[in-house]
Design a protein around this motif. Structure first.
Motif, short mmCIF file in Angstrom:
data_model
loop_
_atom_site.label_atom_id
_atom_site.label_comp_id
_atom_site.label_asym_id
_atom_site.label_seq_id
_atom_site.Cartn_x
_atom_site.Cartn_y
_atom_site.Cartn_z
N LEU A 191 10.34 4.42 9.20
CA LEU A 191 9.01 3.85 8.95
C LEU A 191 8.39 3.41 10.26
CD1 LEU A 191 9.55 1.69 5.75
CD2 LEU A 191 7.99 3.62 6.01
N SER A 192 7.14 3.76 10.45
CA SER A 192 6.40 3.36 11.64
C SER A 192 6.39 1.83 11.78
CB SER A 192 4.97 3.90 11.55
OG SER A 192 4.18 3.42 12.59
N ALA A 193 6.25 1.14 10.66
CA ALA A 193 6.22 -0.33 10.67
C ALA A 193 7.56 -0.89 11.15
CB ALA A 193 5.88 -0.85 9.28
N GLU A 229 2.43 10.99 5.13
CA GLU A 229 1.73 10.28 4.04
C GLU A 229 2.49 9.07 3.52
OE1 GLU A 229 4.13 13.68 2.48
OE2 GLU A 229 2.51 13.58 3.94
N ASP A 230 3.80 9.00 3.80
CA ASP A 230 4.60 7.86 3.35
C ASP A 230 4.82 6.80 4.43
OD1 ASP A 230 4.95 8.95 0.75
OD2 ASP A 230 6.52 10.26 1.54
N GLY A 231 4.22 7.00 5.62
CA GLY A 231 4.35 6.02 6.70
C GLY A 231 5.55 6.25 7.61
N PHE A 232 6.17 7.43 7.51
CA PHE A 232 7.33 7.74 8.34
C PHE A 232 6.92 8.52 9.59
CE2 PHE A 232 9.31 6.73 4.35
CZ PHE A 232 10.53 6.19 4.69
N VAL A 233 7.71 8.33 10.65
CA VAL A 233 7.49 9.04 11.92
C VAL A 233 8.83 9.55 12.45
CG1 VAL A 233 5.42 7.77 12.62
CG2 VAL A 233 7.67 6.88 13.22
N PRO A 234 8.83 10.69 13.15
CA PRO A 234 10.07 11.15 13.78
C PRO A 234 10.35 10.28 15.00
CG PRO A 234 8.27 12.67 14.25
CD PRO A 234 7.73 11.62 13.34
#
Length: 161
Positions: free
Chosen positions: A102-104, A135-140
């Motif tokens: 999650l980016s957060a 779209e779900d707030g995830f980042v690699p």
């Protein structure tokens, strides 16, 4: 004496001269960390303090003879962490084990763990290094880490037209 190469000593002398703002042959110890980072080292704040860095101006001045052994020592320091070390830490947040987090959570990690970043530093790093969220707030996180460790991009000269 130090075990620095002639090239290292030449680079250290040049960087030292840049931070010798008044031409006195000394550098204020408040700039020790900046000076070491200018020489492509990544000392932690604790290492800089241990090596004689200060938090206030004019507490202590360093001569080049004082600086070279510090440079040599920090150059050998193993406490800075590697790409693999940081990758293992971020994998802890990869619940689906798909290379994403999650980016957060990444933002929270940068703001709260280790040598904490300010909100402005965190925002700047994420803007420069992070791929867009899905779209779900995830980042690699691996590409983010590679860009972060690579440091700031080189300024490219404007092409002649």
């Amino acid at each position: 004496m130090t075990d620095l190469s002639a090239r290292d000593i030449e680079r250290a002398n040049f960087a030292f001269s840049v931070y010798d703002f008044d031409g006195s042959g000394t550098v204020d110890a408040i700039y020790l960390g900046d000076l070491l980072r200018a020489l492509n080292l990544n000392p932690t704040l604790a290492i800089v303090e241990k090596m004689g860095g200060t938090k206030k101006k004019n507490e202590k001045k360093l001569k080049i003879e004082d600086f070279l052994p510090i440079y040599s020592q920090v150059k050998k320091e193993k406490e800075v962490g590697s790409y693999e070390d940081f990758l293992e830490c971020l994998k802890l947040y990869d619940k689906a084990e798909d290379g994403k987090m999650l980016s957060a959570e990444l933002s929270h990690t940068l703001l709260s763990l280790g040598e904490r970043l300010t909100d402005e530093e965190c925002e700047s790093i994420l803007k420069e290094c992070l791929d867009p969220e899905d779209e779900d707030g995830f980042v690699p996180y691996a590409p983010f880490l590679k860009r972060l460790i690579a440091g700031p991009p080189e300024e490219k000269p404007a092409e002649a037209k």
